[in-house]
Design a protein around this motif. Structure first.
Motif, PDB file in Angstrom:
ATOM      1  N   ASN A   1       0.865  -1.180   0.000  1.00 49.63           N
ATOM      2  CA  ASN A   1       0.000   0.000   0.000  1.00 49.63           C
ATOM      3  C   ASN A   1       0.900   1.228   0.000  1.00 49.63           C
ATOM      4  OD1 ASN A   1      -1.760   2.124   0.498  1.00 49.63           O
ATOM      5  ND2 ASN A   1      -3.073   0.923   1.849  1.00 49.63           N
ATOM      6  N   SER A   2       1.075   1.820  -1.189  1.00 48.38           N
ATOM      7  CA  SER A   2       1.977   2.965  -1.336  1.00 48.38           C
ATOM      8  C   SER A   2       1.242   4.302  -1.281  1.00 48.38           C
ATOM      9  CB  SER A   2       2.736   2.857  -2.666  1.00 48.38           C
ATOM     10  OG  SER A   2       1.822   2.809  -3.756  1.00 48.38           O
ATOM     11  N   THR A   3      -0.043   4.256  -0.941  1.00 42.58           N
ATOM     12  CA  THR A   3      -0.820   5.500  -0.874  1.00 42.58           C
ATOM     13  C   THR A   3      -0.570   6.213   0.458  1.00 42.58           C
ATOM     14  OG1 THR A   3      -2.803   4.546   0.154  1.00 42.58           O
ATOM     15  CG2 THR A   3      -2.608   4.378  -2.247  1.00 42.58           C
ATOM     16  N   GLU A   4      -1.021   7.452   0.543  1.00 40.15           N
ATOM     17  CA  GLU A   4      -0.868   8.227   1.771  1.00 40.15           C
ATOM     18  C   GLU A   4      -2.062   8.093   2.704  1.00 40.15           C
ATOM     19  OE1 GLU A   4       0.019  12.258   0.896  1.00 40.15           O
ATOM     20  OE2 GLU A   4       1.930  11.815  -0.095  1.00 40.15           O
ATOM     21  N   SER A   5      -3.238   7.742   2.139  1.00 42.02           N
ATOM     22  CA  SER A   5      -4.421   7.749   3.003  1.00 42.02           C
ATOM     23  C   SER A   5      -5.424   6.628   2.720  1.00 42.02           C
ATOM     24  CB  SER A   5      -5.144   9.093   2.880  1.00 42.02           C
ATOM     25  OG  SER A   5      -5.538   9.325   1.536  1.00 42.02           O
ATOM     26  N   GLU A   6      -5.251   5.860   1.659  1.00 43.97           N
ATOM     27  CA  GLU A   6      -6.232   4.831   1.315  1.00 43.97           C
ATOM     28  C   GLU A   6      -6.007   3.554   2.114  1.00 43.97           C
ATOM     29  OE1 GLU A   6      -6.825   3.919  -2.809  1.00 43.97           O
ATOM     30  OE2 GLU A   6      -6.353   5.965  -3.427  1.00 43.97           O
ATOM     31  N   ARG A   7      -7.125   2.939   2.518  1.00 43.00           N
ATOM     32  CA  ARG A   7      -7.066   1.625   3.143  1.00 43.00           C
ATOM     33  C   ARG A   7      -7.698   0.619   2.197  1.00 43.00           C
ATOM     34  NH1 ARG A   7      -5.342   2.129   8.480  1.00 43.00           N
ATOM     35  NH2 ARG A   7      -5.454  -0.146   8.553  1.00 43.00           N
ATOM     36  N   ARG A   8      -7.164  -0.589   2.184  1.00 36.68           N
ATOM     37  CA  ARG A   8      -7.683  -1.662   1.343  1.00 36.68           C
ATOM     38  C   ARG A   8      -8.327  -2.706   2.251  1.00 36.68           C
ATOM     39  NH1 ARG A   8      -6.481  -7.223   1.161  1.00 36.68           N
ATOM     40  NH2 ARG A   8      -4.280  -7.010   0.696  1.00 36.68           N
ATOM     41  N   LYS A   9      -9.653  -2.838   2.163  1.00 36.63           N
ATOM     42  CA  LYS A   9     -10.362  -3.763   3.049  1.00 36.63           C
ATOM     43  C   LYS A   9     -11.061  -4.839   2.235  1.00 36.63           C
ATOM     44  CE  LYS A   9     -12.581  -2.264   6.716  1.00 36.63           C
ATOM     45  NZ  LYS A   9     -13.625  -1.705   7.629  1.00 36.63           N
ATOM     46  N   VAL A  10     -10.796  -6.103   2.611  1.00 31.21           N
ATOM     47  CA  VAL A  10     -11.460  -7.246   1.987  1.00 31.21           C
ATOM     48  C   VAL A  10     -11.919  -8.200   3.081  1.00 31.21           C
ATOM     49  CG1 VAL A  10     -10.169  -7.108  -0.191  1.00 31.21           C
ATOM     50  CG2 VAL A  10      -9.300  -8.533   1.676  1.00 31.21           C
ATOM     51  N   HIS A  11     -12.987  -8.933   2.787  1.00 27.18           N
ATOM     52  CA  HIS A  11     -13.503  -9.954   3.695  1.00 27.18           C
ATOM     53  C   HIS A  11     -13.201 -11.324   3.092  1.00 27.18           C
ATOM     54  CE1 HIS A  11     -15.589  -6.718   5.734  1.00 27.18           C
ATOM     55  NE2 HIS A  11     -16.178  -6.376   4.596  1.00 27.18           N
ATOM     56  N   GLY A  12     -12.443 -12.124   3.815  1.00 28.87           N
ATOM     57  CA  GLY A  12     -12.035 -13.428   3.309  1.00 28.87           C
ATOM     58  C   GLY A  12     -12.830 -14.564   3.919  1.00 28.87           C
ATOM     59  N   VAL A  13     -13.307 -15.466   3.065  1.00 29.07           N
ATOM     60  CA  VAL A  13     -13.949 -16.703   3.524  1.00 29.07           C
ATOM     61  C   VAL A  13     -13.249 -17.871   2.831  1.00 29.07           C
ATOM     62  CG1 VAL A  13     -16.190 -15.704   4.087  1.00 29.07           C
ATOM     63  CG2 VAL A  13     -15.759 -16.477   1.756  1.00 29.07           C
ATOM     64  N   PHE A  14     -13.124 -18.988   3.553  1.00 26.03           N
ATOM     65  CA  PHE A  14     -12.348 -20.112   3.061  1.00 26.03           C
ATOM     66  C   PHE A  14     -13.042 -21.420   3.441  1.00 26.03           C
ATOM     67  CE2 PHE A  14      -9.710 -16.535   4.124  1.00 26.03           C
ATOM     68  CZ  PHE A  14      -8.863 -16.387   3.032  1.00 26.03           C
ATOM     69  N   MET A  15     -13.073 -22.360   2.486  1.00 24.77           N
ATOM     70  CA  MET A  15     -13.626 -23.687   2.742  1.00 24.77           C
ATOM     71  C   MET A  15     -12.594 -24.742   2.361  1.00 24.77           C
ATOM     72  SD  MET A  15     -17.689 -23.620   1.784  1.00 24.77           S
ATOM     73  CE  MET A  15     -18.046 -24.862   3.053  1.00 24.77           C
ATOM     74  N   ILE A  16     -12.650 -25.875   3.064  1.00 25.24           N
ATOM     75  CA  ILE A  16     -11.743 -26.988   2.811  1.00 25.24           C
ATOM     76  C   ILE A  16     -12.535 -28.276   2.632  1.00 25.24           C
ATOM     77  CG2 ILE A  16      -9.729 -26.071   4.027  1.00 25.24           C
ATOM     78  CD1 ILE A  16     -10.630 -27.751   6.467  1.00 25.24           C
TER      79      ILE A  16
END
Length: 299
Positions: free
Chosen positions: A215-230
């Motif tokens: 994340n090379s920005t000055e103010s941005e946040r990167r938000k993701v929601h992860g789900v995983f199944m096995i």
């Protein structure tokens, strides 16, 4: 010849087309999986669980990171609208379900083992975060590669725009077909950023090499929601965590609890809030924690 790209496909595309791309490339982008109202409700439900940027003792997660572990248990909307999204469940059921015959005396019986949830985490990467190590998520299960079918399928749903500048997850298409000991490590220049709009999702085989970007920005946040199944056979026969719940386990000695599932492998398998279970759940001091996460985990 340029490097392969990540295919982008609509959420209403035929499931056969989605599976074909997943099998070939190890990952793809699903456009418009959920709407803005769903994203807003998930954000509202998870808001009470947000923490300050968390320092990670090691080199796997960047320091400018907020994580909400066990997110499915903290947001019913995430559970019902994302984890149980028909597209995701259809993909997981078609690629992770095991059907096997076993002999019982003179009888031959057919058993079906459906996939189960493996983890759910919200990742919020802030300015200044450095790139994560390229890794395979299914490495936490101590598997060998390649495999004819996935053992794990993950999905990262974007709450915010994810770009190469703010740390979009990067993927090496086709790397799910690599063996464990290639002549060289996965290289950053082979990666493709999974650029997502809010509501888009990255669907991927747990064997594909990937990692959170810089994340090379000055103010941005990167938000993701992860789900995983096995695959459902990657668990004990008895549901030991319900038969020995924390309310009872608190009176048991450490050695019993570690042997019965309250201990994590050095790969991270068995963690709670990315901590040793005895410390995270029962508040006990773990003098020699095994938890290292090495080069595996979730991006």
């Amino acid at each position: 010849m340029g490097k392969p790209d990540l295919e982008r496909i609509s959420a209403d595309a035929p499931i056969e087309e989605i599976l074909e791309i997943l099998d070939r490339d190890g990952g793809l982008i699903i456009k418009g999986l959920v709407d803005s109202e769903t994203l807003q409700q998930i954000a509202k439900e998870l808001k009470p669980f947000e923490q300050p940027d968390q320092e990670w003792k090691g080199n796997f997660f960047p320091e400018a990171t907020k994580r909400i572990c066990g997110a499915v248990g903290k947001s019913k909307t995430l559970a019902t609208k994302v984890f149980m999204h028909p597209l995701y469940q259809d993909v997981c059921n078609k690629r992770l379900t095991i059907t096997k015959q076993s002999r019982y005396g003179d009888d031959i019986r057919t058993f079906k083992c459906s996939p189960v949830g493996n983890a759910s985490t919200t990742f919020d990467i802030g300015p200044g975060a450095t790139a994560q190590q390229l890794h395979r998520d299914d490495g936490v299960h101590h598997l060998t590669h390649p495999n004819p079918q996935p053992y794990m399928i993950g999905m990262l749903l974007a709450e915010t725009r994810t770009t190469p500048e703010n740390g979009a997850t990067v993927v090496i298409p086709g790397s799910h077909k690599w063996g464990d000991w290639e002549d060289r490590p996965p290289m950053p220049e082979e990666t493709i950023p999974a650029t997502l709009e809010p509501g888009d999702a990255l669907l991927f085989d747990g064997a594909v090499f990937h990692g959170g970007g810089t994340n090379s920005t000055e103010s941005e946040r990167r938000k993701v929601h992860g789900v995983f199944m096995i695959r459902g056979n990657l668990r004990p026969e008895e549901n030991t965590y319900l038969s020995l719940p924390p309310s009872i386990a608190e009176s048991y000695p450490d050695d019993v609890l570690k042997a019965y599932g309250y201990g994590a492998a050095s790969s991270g398998l068995g963690w709670v809030d990315y901590k040793e279970p005895l410390a995270a759940v029962l508040g006990r001091e773990v003098k020699q924690p095994s938890l290292q996460f090495g080069a595996v985990g979730y991006a």
